[in-house]
Design a protein around this motif. Sequence first.
Motif, PDB file in Angstrom:
ATOM      1  N   LEU A 140       5.511  17.654   4.167  1.00  0.00           N
ATOM      2  CA  LEU A 140       4.063  17.750   4.202  1.00  0.00           C
ATOM      3  C   LEU A 140       3.346  16.417   4.002  1.00  0.00           C
ATOM      4  O   LEU A 140       2.221  16.242   4.470  1.00  0.00           O
ATOM      5  CB  LEU A 140       3.605  18.750   3.127  1.00  0.00           C
ATOM      6  N   LYS A 141       3.997  15.479   3.303  1.00  0.00           N
ATOM      7  CA  LYS A 141       3.375  14.179   3.065  1.00  0.00           C
ATOM      8  C   LYS A 141       4.344  13.062   3.458  1.00  0.00           C
ATOM      9  O   LYS A 141       4.805  12.290   2.619  1.00  0.00           O
ATOM     10  CB  LYS A 141       2.944  14.049   1.606  1.00  0.00           C
ATOM     11  N   PRO A 142       4.642  12.965   4.767  1.00  0.00           N
ATOM     12  CA  PRO A 142       5.633  11.981   5.214  1.00  0.00           C
ATOM     13  C   PRO A 142       5.102  10.554   5.140  1.00  0.00           C
ATOM     14  O   PRO A 142       3.907  10.305   5.328  1.00  0.00           O
ATOM     15  CB  PRO A 142       5.890  12.399   6.661  1.00  0.00           C
ATOM     16  N   VAL A 143       6.012   9.633   4.837  1.00  0.00           N
ATOM     17  CA  VAL A 143       5.693   8.205   4.844  1.00  0.00           C
ATOM     18  C   VAL A 143       6.688   7.505   5.760  1.00  0.00           C
ATOM     19  O   VAL A 143       7.732   8.060   6.121  1.00  0.00           O
ATOM     20  CB  VAL A 143       5.747   7.602   3.425  1.00  0.00           C
ATOM     21  N   GLN A 144       6.362   6.291   6.141  1.00  0.00           N
ATOM     22  CA  GLN A 144       7.191   5.524   7.045  1.00  0.00           C
ATOM     23  C   GLN A 144       8.193   4.666   6.281  1.00  0.00           C
ATOM     24  O   GLN A 144       8.006   4.372   5.092  1.00  0.00           O
ATOM     25  CB  GLN A 144       6.319   4.631   7.928  1.00  0.00           C
ATOM     26  N   LEU A 198       4.179   4.034  -2.230  1.00  0.00           N
ATOM     27  CA  LEU A 198       2.954   4.700  -2.655  1.00  0.00           C
ATOM     28  C   LEU A 198       3.123   5.312  -4.029  1.00  0.00           C
ATOM     29  O   LEU A 198       4.249   5.624  -4.447  1.00  0.00           O
ATOM     30  CB  LEU A 198       2.546   5.777  -1.655  1.00  0.00           C
ATOM     31  N   SER A 199       2.010   5.482  -4.729  1.00  0.00           N
ATOM     32  CA  SER A 199       2.024   6.104  -6.049  1.00  0.00           C
ATOM     33  C   SER A 199       2.288   7.596  -5.906  1.00  0.00           C
ATOM     34  O   SER A 199       1.785   8.249  -4.990  1.00  0.00           O
ATOM     35  CB  SER A 199       0.688   5.878  -6.756  1.00  0.00           C
ATOM     36  N   TRP A 235       4.397   5.471 -11.753  1.00  0.00           N
ATOM     37  CA  TRP A 235       5.585   5.763 -10.962  1.00  0.00           C
ATOM     38  C   TRP A 235       5.234   5.813  -9.474  1.00  0.00           C
ATOM     39  O   TRP A 235       4.249   6.426  -9.073  1.00  0.00           O
ATOM     40  CB  TRP A 235       6.211   7.079 -11.392  1.00  0.00           C
ATOM     41  N   LYS A 236       6.060   5.110  -8.693  1.00  0.00           N
ATOM     42  CA  LYS A 236       5.845   5.022  -7.252  1.00  0.00           C
ATOM     43  C   LYS A 236       7.118   5.403  -6.498  1.00  0.00           C
ATOM     44  O   LYS A 236       8.215   5.412  -7.070  1.00  0.00           O
ATOM     45  CB  LYS A 236       5.414   3.601  -6.863  1.00  0.00           C
ATOM     46  N   PHE A 237       6.947   5.695  -5.225  1.00  0.00           N
ATOM     47  CA  PHE A 237       8.065   6.007  -4.342  1.00  0.00           C
ATOM     48  C   PHE A 237       8.141   4.958  -3.245  1.00  0.00           C
ATOM     49  O   PHE A 237       7.119   4.567  -2.678  1.00  0.00           O
ATOM     50  CB  PHE A 237       7.896   7.389  -3.719  1.00  0.00           C
TER      51      PHE A 237
END
Length: 248
Positions: free
Chosen positions: A66-70, A75-76, A222-224
Motif C-alpha cells: 500500500l505504501k511502496p517506495v523505490q 523515509l521516516s 526510526w526510518k526505513f
Amino acid sequence: MLTVTMNTKTPVDQNTLLSLNKTTGGVISTHTASPADNTTPIRPARQIPPSGKTPSQPAHRIPPLLKPVQKGQKLSIETASPLGGIKVCFGWNTVNPACDVDVSAFLLGADGKVTGDSWFVFYGQAKSPDQSVVFHPDSSADREYFDIDFHKLNPSVHKIVFVLTIHEALARRLHFGMLKDAYIRILTENGKTELASFQMKEYYTNVISMMIGEVYRHNGIWKFHAVGNGVARDLAGLCELYGVRISD
C-alpha cells in the motif's frame, strides 16, 4: 577486530569459511569471543533428501503493497504517536524450485558491525539477547516476518539490516536471478497498518546474498531504507560487509 567463532579444532581460513557456507547457506557467527559472552554455535546443516533436492517452496501470493517506495529511498516510519514496535514481513517466489530462501536480521552498532553472535537473528537463533527482535517462520500473509520491540531494543543498536540468502547457493550454483516477487513491508506493531514497502525489480545472476532493506535510527527517529543490493560472495561477502576479518 571481529573473528568467526566456530566449534572446530581446525584453523579458520577462507577455504574453511567457503566450505562452511555450503552447509549453512551463508549463516555465520560474527563475533569476538570473550569470557562474558555466550557463543551460539552455528546451526546444523539442513537435512537434504537422498535425491539431493530440497523441497521447493510453494508459490506465494503477494499481499497488497500500500505504501511502496523505490530502491534507494529513505523515509521516516514514525507516526503521530511514538513508535513502540513494528512487524517486518517478507515474501518471494522462485523461478528455480531448487532455491530455498532464508531471511536474517543483523543488529548493528554505530560502527556498522554486529556486536556478537547473539545479535544475529534467523531461524536457528530466533530471538535477540534483549528479546527485542523475534523471528517467525510462518505467516498467513507473508512467508516470514520479524517482530521488533523498540522499547526492548538495546540502545547500542542503531540499525537492523535484513538479508535474504539462498541455502547452499555456492554448492548448487544458485543465484538471485532465479528469484522473483521479493518484497519487504513494514507494518505497525499490531500488523494492521503498512508504514512502507519495497518490491525488488532487479535480480542479479552474480548475487547470492541480498540486503533487501533496513531500519535505522536517525536523530531519534526510526526510518526505513529500501536497499535492494547484494553481494556476489555468500559467506565471504557477508564477512567483509560486517567487519569479520578472515585469516589467510
